[in-house]
Design a protein around this motif. Structure first.
Motif, PDB file in Angstrom:
ATOM      1  N   ILE A 102       0.829  -1.221   0.000  1.00 37.03           N
ATOM      2  CA  ILE A 102       0.000   0.000   0.000  1.00 37.03           C
ATOM      3  C   ILE A 102       0.861   1.268   0.000  1.00 37.03           C
ATOM      4  O   ILE A 102       0.601   2.186  -0.784  1.00 37.03           O
TER       5      ILE A 102
ATOM      6  N   VAL B 193       2.075   1.712  -3.519  1.00 34.23           N
ATOM      7  CA  VAL B 193       0.993   2.158  -4.410  1.00 34.23           C
ATOM      8  C   VAL B 193       0.636   3.618  -4.094  1.00 34.23           C
ATOM      9  O   VAL B 193       0.441   4.442  -4.997  1.00 34.23           O
ATOM     10  N   ALA B 194       0.574   3.924  -2.796  1.00 38.18           N
ATOM     11  CA  ALA B 194       0.245   5.302  -2.396  1.00 38.18           C
ATOM     12  C   ALA B 194       1.311   6.276  -2.896  1.00 38.18           C
ATOM     13  O   ALA B 194       0.998   7.367  -3.388  1.00 38.18           O
TER      14      ALA B 194
ATOM     15  N   GLY C 115       0.918   6.756  -6.571  1.00 39.10           N
ATOM     16  CA  GLY C 115      -0.211   7.658  -6.819  1.00 39.10           C
ATOM     17  C   GLY C 115       0.161   9.098  -6.512  1.00 39.10           C
ATOM     18  O   GLY C 115      -0.092  10.016  -7.299  1.00 39.10           O
ATOM     19  N   LEU C 116       0.827   9.281  -5.364  1.00 43.79           N
ATOM     20  CA  LEU C 116       1.192  10.625  -4.918  1.00 43.79           C
ATOM     21  C   LEU C 116       2.185  11.292  -5.865  1.00 43.79           C
ATOM     22  O   LEU C 116       2.224  12.521  -5.972  1.00 43.79           O
TER      23      LEU C 116
ATOM     24  N   TRP D 108       1.646  18.204  -3.837  1.00 47.27           N
ATOM     25  CA  TRP D 108       0.952  18.207  -2.547  1.00 47.27           C
ATOM     26  C   TRP D 108       1.883  18.688  -1.444  1.00 47.27           C
ATOM     27  O   TRP D 108       2.989  18.159  -1.294  1.00 47.27           O
ATOM     28  N   ASP D 109       1.456  19.701  -0.693  1.00 47.48           N
ATOM     29  CA  ASP D 109       2.295  20.238   0.379  1.00 47.48           C
ATOM     30  C   ASP D 109       1.754  19.878   1.754  1.00 47.48           C
ATOM     31  O   ASP D 109       2.107  20.512   2.740  1.00 47.48           O
ATOM     32  N   VAL D 110       0.896  18.882   1.845  1.00 49.05           N
ATOM     33  CA  VAL D 110       0.269  18.422   3.086  1.00 49.05           C
ATOM     34  C   VAL D 110      -0.870  19.330   3.500  1.00 49.05           C
ATOM     35  O   VAL D 110      -1.917  18.879   3.941  1.00 49.05           O
TER      36      VAL D 110
ATOM     37  N   PRO E 263      -4.249  18.118  -2.719  1.00 45.29           N
ATOM     38  CA  PRO E 263      -3.329  17.680  -3.772  1.00 45.29           C
ATOM     39  C   PRO E 263      -3.830  18.113  -5.150  1.00 45.29           C
ATOM     40  O   PRO E 263      -5.035  18.146  -5.390  1.00 45.29           O
TER      41      PRO E 263
ATOM     42  N   GLN F  15       7.259  19.089  -0.519  1.00 44.08           N
ATOM     43  CA  GLN F  15       6.914  18.690  -1.890  1.00 44.08           C
ATOM     44  C   GLN F  15       6.750  17.167  -1.883  1.00 44.08           C
ATOM     45  O   GLN F  15       7.615  16.433  -2.375  1.00 44.08           O
TER      46      GLN F  15
ATOM     47  N   ALA G 277      -6.874  -4.906  -1.927  1.00 44.86           N
ATOM     48  CA  ALA G 277      -5.650  -4.089  -1.964  1.00 44.86           C
ATOM     49  C   ALA G 277      -5.915  -2.757  -2.648  1.00 44.86           C
ATOM     50  O   ALA G 277      -5.495  -1.701  -2.174  1.00 44.86           O
TER      51      ALA G 277
ATOM     52  N   SER H 249      -5.688   0.858  -0.958  1.00 43.02           N
ATOM     53  CA  SER H 249      -4.807   1.893  -1.518  1.00 43.02           C
ATOM     54  C   SER H 249      -5.567   3.178  -1.765  1.00 43.02           C
ATOM     55  O   SER H 249      -5.106   4.270  -1.414  1.00 43.02           O
TER      56      SER H 249
ATOM     57  N   ALA I 171      -6.265   4.779   1.373  1.00 45.97           N
ATOM     58  CA  ALA I 171      -5.077   5.455   1.911  1.00 45.97           C
ATOM     59  C   ALA I 171      -4.843   6.773   1.193  1.00 45.97           C
ATOM     60  O   ALA I 171      -4.559   7.792   1.815  1.00 45.97           O
ATOM     61  N   LEU I 172      -4.975   6.740  -0.145  1.00 48.06           N
ATOM     62  CA  LEU I 172      -4.793   7.974  -0.911  1.00 48.06           C
ATOM     63  C   LEU I 172      -5.848   9.015  -0.547  1.00 48.06           C
ATOM     64  O   LEU I 172      -5.553  10.189  -0.392  1.00 48.06           O
TER      65      LEU I 172
ATOM     66  N   LEU J 238      -4.964  10.509   2.662  1.00 44.39           N
ATOM     67  CA  LEU J 238      -3.879  11.476   2.512  1.00 44.39           C
ATOM     68  C   LEU J 238      -4.418  12.785   1.954  1.00 44.39           C
ATOM     69  O   LEU J 238      -4.090  13.859   2.419  1.00 44.39           O
ATOM     70  N   ALA J 239      -5.263  12.609   0.936  1.00 45.47           N
ATOM     71  CA  ALA J 239      -5.804  13.804   0.295  1.00 45.47           C
ATOM     72  C   ALA J 239      -6.659  14.621   1.250  1.00 45.47           C
ATOM     73  O   ALA J 239      -6.759  15.832   1.127  1.00 45.47           O
TER      74      ALA J 239
ATOM     75  N   CYS K 266      -6.177  15.002   4.393  1.00 44.57           N
ATOM     76  CA  CYS K 266      -5.455  15.495   5.568  1.00 44.57           C
ATOM     77  C   CYS K 266      -5.477  17.014   5.645  1.00 44.57           C
ATOM     78  O   CYS K 266      -5.418  17.681   4.643  1.00 44.57           O
TER      79      CYS K 266
ATOM     80  N   LEU L 286       4.173  19.115  10.340  1.00 50.99           N
ATOM     81  CA  LEU L 286       3.418  18.938   9.104  1.00 50.99           C
ATOM     82  C   LEU L 286       3.072  17.470   8.885  1.00 50.99           C
ATOM     83  O   LEU L 286       2.019  17.146   8.329  1.00 50.99           O
TER      84      LEU L 286
ATOM     85  N   ALA M 116      -0.528  15.914   8.374  1.00 48.54           N
ATOM     86  CA  ALA M 116      -0.832  14.951   7.309  1.00 48.54           C
ATOM     87  C   ALA M 116      -1.487  13.708   7.879  1.00 48.54           C
ATOM     88  O   ALA M 116      -2.308  13.070   7.226  1.00 48.54           O
TER      89      ALA M 116
ATOM     90  N   LYS N 225      -0.037  29.607   4.737  1.00 54.39           N
ATOM     91  CA  LYS N 225      -0.854  28.437   4.410  1.00 54.39           C
ATOM     92  C   LYS N 225      -2.175  28.448   5.180  1.00 54.39           C
ATOM     93  O   LYS N 225      -2.946  27.494   5.113  1.00 54.39           O
TER      94      LYS N 225
END
Lengths: 310, 467
Positions: A45, A48-49, A52-53, A58-60, A64, A277, B21, B25, B28-29, B32-33, B35, B95, B99, B120
């Protein structure tokens, strides 16, 4: 159909329907499932992540933004990052060559000792550095190799040797880090080689002695070919580790002086975590992964000609 | 069988695994997005991030909990410590926490991270809160130098209430000065005086006259400031009148203050900046200064405490640091940074901001006011580990145990040298710090300041463009 045939058929069919066999299958799947889950969560994962990223900016903090292959295009025109690949490759090759040479040399020497306790003592002694925390070792080594206040230069000074810029000159810093990595990792290859040398058939060694081969000839023509699969394994593992070198240069030199010891993983950390970054950092990680895969593939290709399987 | 369709059972399992899976994934993405959009502490807790050790953070949390309980008895105050060698490390980890979806309610951030955080919009401007409670805060502002407040402003808004600062003064070993026959430096000493003292101290075996570390605060950058140079063009944002005209009315020190420092185009390879870094290279060549380490400063304090360094740049935090390293009161002292083209000092300030994602902003504001009260300062910073932002707290009694003798230098830096300015920490501070560290070590190693600073100029131009 004879009675024996019928009995064979019954026994052949029986395990499929036996309840305990179903339980065993389920248990097997459960065990495999745990491994699959572990690899999925901690390896697949994240890869894969990251992949993808790597297509995002993306700056957190902000959302994104999809940028396609821009991060990869940028990477292949980013001089400092490309340089970090060169630095990493150079240091990794040096580490692998030295690690294999030192590990094999020590293993041959120890293997000649007939007393088992002597082997055990040496094996333990050479393996110990591997058990120490790399971060702790790096901090400690940073003090030892300090230009002005380091213990190493202090003792060299007593011998009349001027201070050596171990960590403050580009080439010296890279060399020092390589030596420290080899010191810490050689125990791993050493233990592998000791085990491999012990498994070399004694009748082959005796035959070579009868044929008049000396120790060096026996090593080069008999022992090394016979342990070549272990050498291949050690080389692959050592190279994969060395390509991910981070702790020692980050702690001892922060990638400097300048960018002399900025490895790919440091560049990735700087871009991702320090410069925010994360997409670009991920692209660097993916390219590093691809580079490791290619180099490992080349190692296996070379092994077809160089490795001897009994 | 390769390439042919496997039996139905196997296909189902594989399909399931693949789908699982893939789903994980994507999840997870998606996580992340997502966050930074939400999160924060639980409804019954107020979370603060703190730069330091968790043991100290827990102690602080326990000390402040009774006062927090007076504000809201149902709230549990939680302080999470973040370790790091410098603010660059701290911000990277903050940061990462964001995240991970766990942003705090309150954050303690120094100058290094202020503009990054404000640009920001991670925090909320405090303008409305300050305006609402201005009467209650007049005593606070009267006690805090306006330079510190201005350093916490960005684009006309106030983002943090400052409680501490450190200016880059010069600490020296009284013992080594005495042994070398050097008269303790006066406040208006010059760079020539500094070098003369360094030359005398350097004659001792195993001693370096001047020690420094590579970083933005109090590094060769102090020499750069004294040479009237900077890494970035200096300017100020408009605005801020809402505060200056009310909280600092009639205060001469507030004259000309605006809406925060505006860091413009890079000037890293200007003649004066190159001259400053060249000076450091010359100190190294002359044997007056060792090659510096990158970041932190703990090792430097240890070497200073063991009398292996004669002088180093330090702020009020050095008083506590040297005492903790075993130095006795009187074995070290402090003076102003030596005069070169000017005696301009740099400083960094610390304070508290409210995170934008906090669902308890009003309570967080009350806690901020509590954190900047005089009686809270020593709960947060026991043992002189920083300089109080409140002038009333910089007293002889405070430094009676630890020293230094000339403790008044700390606040006098702000009052006697009004050109003193914060370190150049633009929104792309992290990239600036990384590039500065690399290019400084490159310059020291190669001996070519101009080439290294040309590289830094290029790095900063890219970072400014990307930012």
């Amino acid at each position: 159909m004879t009675a024996v045939t019928a009995e064979v058929r019954r026994t052949a069919v029986k395990p499929r329907s036996h309840p305990s066999s179903h339980g065993e299958t389920r248990f097997g799947f459960a065990m495999i499932g745990l491994s699959v889950l572990f690899v999925a969560v901690f390896t697949a994962i994240p890869i894969v992540a990251s992949l993808g990223l790597s297509f995002f900016s993306w700056d957190v903090i902000s959302s994104p933004e999809f940028v396609g292959l821009e991060n990869y295009r940028r990477l292949f025109t980013d001089g400092p990052v490309l340089k970090s690949f060169g630095v990493t490759l150079g240091m990794a090759l040096a580490i692998v060559v030295l690690q294999l040479t030192v590990g094999l040399g020590l293993a041959v020497l120890v293997n000649q000792r007939r007393l088992i306790w002597v082997r055990t003592v040496f094996r333990t002694a050479f393996y110990l550095p591997l058990l120490a925390s790399t971060a702790a070792v790096s901090i400690f080594m940073g003090y030892l190799f300090d230009y002005k206040f380091g213990v190493v230069n202090y003792y060299l000074g007593l011998l009349g040797i001027p201070n050596v810029p171990w960590l403050t000159n580009g080439f010296a810093a890279a060399s020092t880090i390589v030596l420290i990595a080899v010191w810490q990792q050689a125990g791993f290859t050493f233990v592998l080689f000791v085990a491999a040398l012990m498994s070399v058939p004694t009748d082959v060694l005796e035959a070579s002695q009868i044929d008049g081969a000396g120790p060096l000839r026996t090593l080069l023509r008999i022992k090394i070919p016979l342990i070549s699969p272990t050498i291949l394994f050690a080389a692959v593992v050592a190279l994969i580790n060395a390509m991910q070198l981070f702790d020692q240069p980050y702690i001892m030199t922060k990638g400097g002086p300048g960018s002399a010891t900025t490895t790919v993983t440091i560049a990735m950390y700087q871009k991702g975590f320090q410069n925010l970054q994360f997409g670009y950092g991920s692209a660097i990680a993916i390219v590093l992964l691809a580079a490791i895969l290619v180099i490992t593939g080349l190692q296996f290709l070379a092994a077809r000609k160089l490795v001897f399987y009994q | 069988m390769t390439g042919t369709r496997p039996p139905g059972g196997a296909l189902a399992r594989r399909t399931l695994l693949k789908a699982g899976a893939g789903g994980l994934s994507l999840a997870a993405l998606a996580d992340l997005a997502a966050c930074g959009k939400d999160g924060g502490s639980s409804p019954k807790s107020l979370k603060m991030l703190y730069f330091g050790e968790q043991a100290a953070a827990t102690q602080l949390q326990n000390r402040l909990q009774p006062q927090i309980a007076e504000l809201d008895a149902s709230i549990k105050f939680e302080i999470s410590a973040i370790n790091g060698t410098d603010w660059n490390d701290f911000l990277a980890k903050v940061l990462t926490q964001i995240a991970a979806g766990t942003p705090p309610d309150i954050i303690s951030v120094a100058t290094e991270g202020l503009q990054l955080m404000a640009s920001k919009e991670l925090a909320v401007p405090l303008d409305d809160y300050v305006t609402k409670d201005l009467d209650a805060l007049k005593e606070y502002f009267a006690d805090i130098h306006p330079a510190l407040v201005e350093s916490m402003m960005y684009q006309g808004h106030l983002w943090e209430l400052p409680d501490s600062f450190n200016a880059g003064n010069m600490f020296y070993s009284t013992g080594l000065f005495q042994r070398a026959g050097v008269v303790p430096p006066s406040e208006n000493w010059t760079l020539d005086d500094f070098e003369a003292a360094a030359t005398k101290i350097a004659k001792f075996q195993g001693v370096n006259a001047f020690g420094w570390v590579v970083r933005l605060w109090g590094s060769w950058t102090s020499f750069m400031y004294a040479n009237n140079a900077n890494l970035l063009e200096e300017g100020k944002y408009d605005g801020g009148d809402w505060l200056w005209s009310k909280a600092y009315a009639g205060d001469a020190a507030a004259a000309g203050r605006k809406g925060g420092w505006k860091w413009g185009a890079p000037t890293a390879n200007s003649e004066a900046t190159v001259e400053a870094l060249n000076y450091m290279i010359e100190l190294t060549k002359k044997g007056l200064s060792p090659s510096p380490d990158v970041g932190g400063g703990g090792t430097l304090q240890g070497l200073f405490a063991s009398n292996r360094i004669g002088m180093s740049i330090g702020g009020g935090f050095w008083a506590g640091g040297l005492t903790n390293a075993g130095m006795k009161n009187g074995s070290f002292d402090v003076t102003m940074f030596p005069k070169w083209k000017s005696q301009r000092h740099l400083f960094g300030a610390g304070g508290y901001a409210i995170f934008k994602s906090s669902k308890k902003k009003d309570l967080a504001w009350e806690v901020l006011k509590l954190l900047v009260k005089p009686e809270t300062f020593d709960l947060v910073f026991p043992g002189n580990v920083t300089t109080p932002g409140r002038k009333s707290l910089v007293t002889a009694a405070r430094y009676a145990k630890t020293g230094p003798k000339h403790w008044s230098v700390f606040y006098d830096t702000l009052t006697k040298h009004p050109d003193t300015a914060p370190i150049p920490a633009p929104p792309y501070y992290n990239a600036l710090a990384t590039a500065l560290n690399q290019r400084t070590t490159e310059a020291i190693s190669s001996g070519n300041a101009k080439a290294a600073l040309d590289g830094l100029q290029s790095d900063l131009e890219k970072a400014a463009g990307a930012g």
